[in-house]
Design a protein around this motif. Structure first.
Motif, PDB file in Angstrom:
ATOM      1  N   VAL A 132       0.814  -1.210   0.000  1.00  0.00           N
ATOM      2  CA  VAL A 132       0.000   0.000   0.000  1.00  0.00           C
ATOM      3  C   VAL A 132       0.851   1.266   0.000  1.00  0.00           C
ATOM      4  N   ASP A 133       2.120   1.133   0.316  1.00  0.00           N
ATOM      5  CA  ASP A 133       3.004   2.297   0.333  1.00  0.00           C
ATOM      6  C   ASP A 133       4.447   1.819   0.366  1.00  0.00           C
ATOM      7  N   HIS A 134       5.354   2.702   0.013  1.00  0.00           N
ATOM      8  CA  HIS A 134       6.781   2.407   0.165  1.00  0.00           C
ATOM      9  C   HIS A 134       7.563   3.702   0.273  1.00  0.00           C
ATOM     10  N   GLN A 135       8.730   3.592   0.879  1.00  0.00           N
ATOM     11  CA  GLN A 135       9.663   4.717   0.968  1.00  0.00           C
ATOM     12  C   GLN A 135      11.038   4.197   0.599  1.00  0.00           C
ATOM     13  N   VAL A 136      11.748   4.960  -0.186  1.00  0.00           N
ATOM     14  CA  VAL A 136      13.095   4.574  -0.564  1.00  0.00           C
ATOM     15  C   VAL A 136      14.028   5.716  -0.203  1.00  0.00           C
ATOM     16  N   LYS A 137      15.110   5.369   0.487  1.00  0.00           N
ATOM     17  CA  LYS A 137      16.121   6.354   0.871  1.00  0.00           C
ATOM     18  C   LYS A 137      17.483   5.832   0.430  1.00  0.00           C
ATOM     19  N   PHE A 138      18.211   6.651  -0.285  1.00  0.00           N
ATOM     20  CA  PHE A 138      19.572   6.321  -0.677  1.00  0.00           C
ATOM     21  C   PHE A 138      20.510   7.236   0.096  1.00  0.00           C
ATOM     22  N   TYR A 139      21.497   6.658   0.735  1.00  0.00           N
ATOM     23  CA  TYR A 139      22.478   7.418   1.513  1.00  0.00           C
ATOM     24  C   TYR A 139      23.790   7.436   0.737  1.00  0.00           C
ATOM     25  N   GLY A 140      24.428   8.593   0.696  1.00  0.00           N
ATOM     26  CA  GLY A 140      25.691   8.729  -0.019  1.00  0.00           C
ATOM     27  C   GLY A 140      26.205  10.138   0.133  1.00  0.00           C
ATOM     28  N   TYR A 141      26.838  10.645  -0.935  1.00  0.00           N
ATOM     29  CA  TYR A 141      27.461  11.962  -0.888  1.00  0.00           C
ATOM     30  C   TYR A 141      26.997  12.794  -2.074  1.00  0.00           C
ATOM     31  N   CYS A 142      26.536  14.015  -1.776  1.00  0.00           N
ATOM     32  CA  CYS A 142      26.089  14.925  -2.842  1.00  0.00           C
ATOM     33  C   CYS A 142      27.299  15.360  -3.668  1.00  0.00           C
ATOM     34  N   GLU A 143      27.042  16.009  -4.764  1.00  0.00           N
ATOM     35  CA  GLU A 143      28.104  16.426  -5.676  1.00  0.00           C
ATOM     36  C   GLU A 143      29.117  17.336  -4.984  1.00  0.00           C
ATOM     37  N   ASP A 144      28.639  18.310  -4.199  1.00  0.00           N
ATOM     38  CA  ASP A 144      29.552  19.228  -3.510  1.00  0.00           C
ATOM     39  C   ASP A 144      30.440  18.493  -2.519  1.00  0.00           C
ATOM     40  N   CYS A 145      29.856  17.590  -1.742  1.00  0.00           N
ATOM     41  CA  CYS A 145      30.637  16.850  -0.740  1.00  0.00           C
ATOM     42  C   CYS A 145      31.611  15.883  -1.405  1.00  0.00           C
ATOM     43  N   GLN A 146      31.242  15.341  -2.562  1.00  0.00           N
ATOM     44  CA  GLN A 146      32.176  14.474  -3.297  1.00  0.00           C
ATOM     45  C   GLN A 146      33.422  15.278  -3.685  1.00  0.00           C
ATOM     46  N   LYS A 147      33.198  16.502  -4.167  1.00  0.00           N
ATOM     47  CA  LYS A 147      34.327  17.355  -4.576  1.00  0.00           C
ATOM     48  C   LYS A 147      35.214  17.674  -3.373  1.00  0.00           C
ATOM     49  N   LYS A 148      34.589  17.993  -2.231  1.00  0.00           N
ATOM     50  CA  LYS A 148      35.355  18.290  -1.019  1.00  0.00           C
ATOM     51  C   LYS A 148      36.172  17.086  -0.587  1.00  0.00           C
ATOM     52  N   ARG A 149      35.573  15.896  -0.657  1.00  0.00           N
ATOM     53  CA  ARG A 149      36.255  14.671  -0.253  1.00  0.00           C
ATOM     54  C   ARG A 149      37.433  14.378  -1.168  1.00  0.00           C
ATOM     55  N   GLN A 150      37.283  14.662  -2.466  1.00  0.00           N
ATOM     56  CA  GLN A 150      38.378  14.419  -3.418  1.00  0.00           C
ATOM     57  C   GLN A 150      39.554  15.366  -3.148  1.00  0.00           C
ATOM     58  N   HIS A 151      39.262  16.605  -2.759  1.00  0.00           N
ATOM     59  CA  HIS A 151      40.330  17.570  -2.475  1.00  0.00           C
ATOM     60  C   HIS A 151      41.061  17.226  -1.195  1.00  0.00           C
ATOM     61  N   GLU A 152      40.380  16.545  -0.262  1.00  0.00           N
ATOM     62  CA  GLU A 152      40.995  16.171   1.003  1.00  0.00           C
ATOM     63  C   GLU A 152      41.937  14.989   0.861  1.00  0.00           C
ATOM     64  N   GLU A 153      41.747  14.203  -0.185  1.00  0.00           N
ATOM     65  CA  GLU A 153      42.566  12.993  -0.356  1.00  0.00           C
ATOM     66  C   GLU A 153      43.921  13.286  -0.920  1.00  0.00           C
TER      67      GLU A 153
END
Length: 151
Positions: free
Chosen positions: A130-151
Motif C-alpha cells: 500500500v506504500d513504500h519509501q526509498v532512501k539512498f544514503y551517499g554523498y552529494c556532488e559538492d561533498c564528493q568534490k570536497k572529499r576528493q580535495h581532502e585525499e
C-alpha cells in the motif's frame, strides 16, 4: 508540488479541526518551503520571524497533530531528527530521497522503475503493498568534490 494554502485549509477542515492562527503560520511555512524537508527546529526558526510569540513546544505539538491528520508526512532520515513535508495524498507517483551523509542535504527524485519494482515484488510475494519509501544514503556532488580535495 502544486498544493496551496487553500488546499491545506480544506484538508484541515475536512478533519474537523480548527485552523488556529498558529497552525496557519506553521502550515504556511511548508507552503513557502515546499522543496525542503523541515525539522521542528527549522520550522521554529522560520516561524519566529513571522510570529515570535509561537514557542518551540507549540511547533512540536502542531507538527505531531498535522502528521496524525495526514496533512504532513513525518520522515526519519537517520540523523536523529524527524522531518516533515506536505502530504500530497492525491499524487500517483511516490518520490524518494537522496540523503548526503556529510552535509545532510536531502534531495527528492521520482523514478517509475520503483513502481515497476513494487509491482514485481507484490506479484512474486503475493503481498498487497500500500506504500513504500526509498532512501539512498551517499554523498552529494559538492561533498564528493570536497572529499576528493581532502585525499
Amino acid at each position: 508540488m502544486s498544493i496551496n494554502m487553500n488546499d491545506l485549509k480544506e484538508k484541515f477542515h475536512e478533519k474537523q479541526y480548527k485552523l488556529t492562527p498558529q497552525r496557519q503560520v506553521i502550515l504556511q511555512t511548508f507552503v513557502d518551503h515546499e522543496e525542503k524537508h523541515l525539522s521542528a527546529e527549522d520550522v521554529y526558526h522560520i516561524v519566529r520571524q513571522r510570529a515570535p510569540e509561537i514557542g518551540l513546544a507549540t511547533v512540536y505539538r502542531t507538527l505531531e497533530l498535522l502528521s496524525e491528520l495526514d496533512v504532513l508526512q513525518k520522515m526519519d532520515f537517520g540523523d536523529g531528527r524527524s522531518r516533515y513535508e506536505i502530504n500530497e495524498s492525491n499524487t500517483l507517483h511516490h518520490h524518494h530521497h537522496l540523503i548526503c551523509l556529510d552535509c545532510g542535504t536531502v534531495k527528492e527524485f521520482e523514478d517509475d522503475l520503483m513502481e515497476t519494482l513494487e509491482t514485481v515484488i507484490a506479484r512474486k510475494s503475493k503481498f498487497q503493498i500500500v506504500d513504500h519509501q526509498v532512501k539512498f544514503y551517499g554523498y552529494c556532488e559538492d561533498c564528493q568534490k570536497k572529499r576528493q580535495h581532502e585525499e
